[in-house]
Design an enzyme around this catalytic site. Structure first.
Site, mmCIF file in Angstrom:
data_model
loop_
_atom_site.group_PDB
_atom_site.id
_atom_site.type_symbol
_atom_site.label_atom_id
_atom_site.label_comp_id
_atom_site.label_asym_id
_atom_site.label_seq_id
_atom_site.Cartn_x
_atom_site.Cartn_y
_atom_site.Cartn_z
ATOM 1 N N ARG A 250 27.222 8.577 60.753
ATOM 2 C CA ARG A 250 27.635 7.579 59.840
ATOM 3 C C ARG A 250 28.666 6.265 59.868
ATOM 4 O O ARG A 250 29.071 5.360 59.406
ATOM 5 C CB ARG A 250 26.666 7.885 58.675
ATOM 6 C CG ARG A 250 25.800 7.742 58.146
ATOM 7 C CD ARG A 250 25.379 7.455 56.458
ATOM 8 N NE ARG A 250 25.545 8.427 55.436
ATOM 9 C CZ ARG A 250 26.365 7.567 54.258
ATOM 10 N NH1 ARG A 250 24.841 6.668 54.371
ATOM 11 N NH2 ARG A 250 26.827 7.790 53.338
ATOM 12 N N ASP A 251 29.557 6.929 60.830
ATOM 13 C CA ASP A 251 30.621 6.563 60.861
ATOM 14 C C ASP A 251 31.060 6.855 62.919
ATOM 15 O O ASP A 251 32.388 7.077 62.744
ATOM 16 C CB ASP A 251 32.304 6.457 59.977
ATOM 17 C CG ASP A 251 33.058 5.500 60.261
ATOM 18 O OD1 ASP A 251 32.882 4.295 60.175
ATOM 19 O OD2 ASP A 251 33.570 5.582 59.911
ATOM 20 N N LEU A 252 30.633 6.621 63.398
ATOM 21 C CA LEU A 252 31.276 6.926 65.041
ATOM 22 C C LEU A 252 31.730 5.460 65.516
ATOM 23 O O LEU A 252 30.902 4.392 65.010
ATOM 24 C CB LEU A 252 29.850 6.792 66.160
ATOM 25 C CG LEU A 252 29.119 8.532 65.469
ATOM 26 C CD1 LEU A 252 27.875 8.480 66.264
ATOM 27 C CD2 LEU A 252 30.139 9.269 66.003
ATOM 28 N N ASN B 70 37.406 7.251 66.547
ATOM 29 C CA ASN B 70 36.278 8.564 65.650
ATOM 30 C C ASN B 70 36.723 9.430 66.412
ATOM 31 O O ASN B 70 35.680 10.728 66.616
ATOM 32 C CB ASN B 70 35.708 8.599 64.628
ATOM 33 C CG ASN B 70 36.035 8.253 63.392
ATOM 34 O OD1 ASN B 70 37.386 7.767 62.926
ATOM 35 N ND2 ASN B 70 35.128 7.261 62.446
#
EC number: 2.7.11.22
Length: 282
Positions: free
Chosen positions: A91-93, A97
């Site tokens: 949910r935060d690629l 990151n």
């Protein structure tokens, strides 16, 4: 923890719990959770990675070669396949990151927004994933989330690595939707069943754009590469790993042959000593 009055935040507990479960070469490893002299001093001992892709993309004199892009993408997809098989959505690629070691190993990091999911899928917080990598169903208010939101982000990352610049650099949610429509065409029930039932679908006046413009955006990319980019926006990690794009020339380079960027690391260490960077990524 000095400013916390009610113990460890639930988001941190979720992240620690997930990371302790995960063991894969392409996922950052949490080796130990250590308490210091006081209970509010908690340290996460992580595997060390020398650089992240976002800062590399900003400072590289020449872009990654296509063979290197394939190497990176394959590793991201392998890590993602492992996550999804274990019913976890990141949910935060985004490129910041994704970490890379000096051995060329790419590891997905920052599981602060990650969630375990099950069947049936339950509603989750909609404001997830950094705007430039946010899937259209999130922008249109879907109450449930599936692995497809991670796959959309990987498509944006692959395109960013190939173009050496962000694919969809929106300045707002409305602008982000418009950029997606310009690139991939106006959504409809025919190409996206259930589109009209999304909570915010009726609130936006979408431009009429019937064409997919990926080929105009990447005129030099092979047919297999274009198919993979389109496929990433709707497929599974396992399916994408089988893409013929990774089997045609230039073949993916081996991780050990990836560049190591010692000059960039030294420069970054000097900058950190001088003070924080003023640049803010979305």
């Amino acid at each position: 923890m000095d400013k916390e009055k009610d113990g460890i935040p639930i988001s941190s507990l979720r992240e620690i719990t997930l990371l302790l479960r995960l063991r894969h070469p392409n996922i950052v490893e949490l080796k130990e959770v250590v308490v210091g002299n006081h209970l509010e001093s908690i340290f996460l001992v992580m595997g060390y990675c020398e650089q992240d892709l976002a800062s590399l993309l900003e400072n590289m004199p020449t872009p990654f070669s296509e063979a290197q892009v394939k190497c990176i993408t394959l590793q991201v997809l392998r890590g993602l396949q492992y996550l999804h098989r274990n019913f976890i959505i990141h949910r935060d690629l985004k490129v910041s990151n994704l970490l890379m070691t000096d051995k060329g190993c790419v590891k997905t990091a920052d599981f602060g927004l990650a969630r375990a999911y099950g069947v049936p899928v339950k509603p989750m917080t909609p404001k997830v994933v950094t705007l430039w990598y946010r899937a259209p169903e999130l922008l249109l208010g879907t109450p449930t989330q599936t692995t497809s939101i991670d796959m959309w982000a990987v498509g944006c990352i692959l395109a960013e690595l190939l173009a050496h610049k962000p694919l969809l650099p929106g300045s707002s949610e409305i602008h982000q939707i418009d950029l997606i429509v310009q690139l991939l065409g106006t959504p409809s029930e025919n190409i996206w069943p259930g589109f009209s039932k999304l909570p915010l679908a009726g609130q936006y006046s979408l431009r009429k754009q019937p064409y997919n413009n990926l080929k105009h955006k990447f005129p030099w990319l092979s047919e297999a590469g274009l198919r993979l980019l389109n496929f990433l926006f709707m497929a599974t990690a396992g399916d994408c790993l089988e893409s013929s794009y990774f089997k045609e020339k230039p073949l993916p380079c081996e991780p050990e042959l990836m560049p190591t960027f010692p000059h960039h690391r030294n420069k970054r260490a000097t900058s950190a000593a001088e003070g924080p960077s003023k640049r803010i990524r979305p």
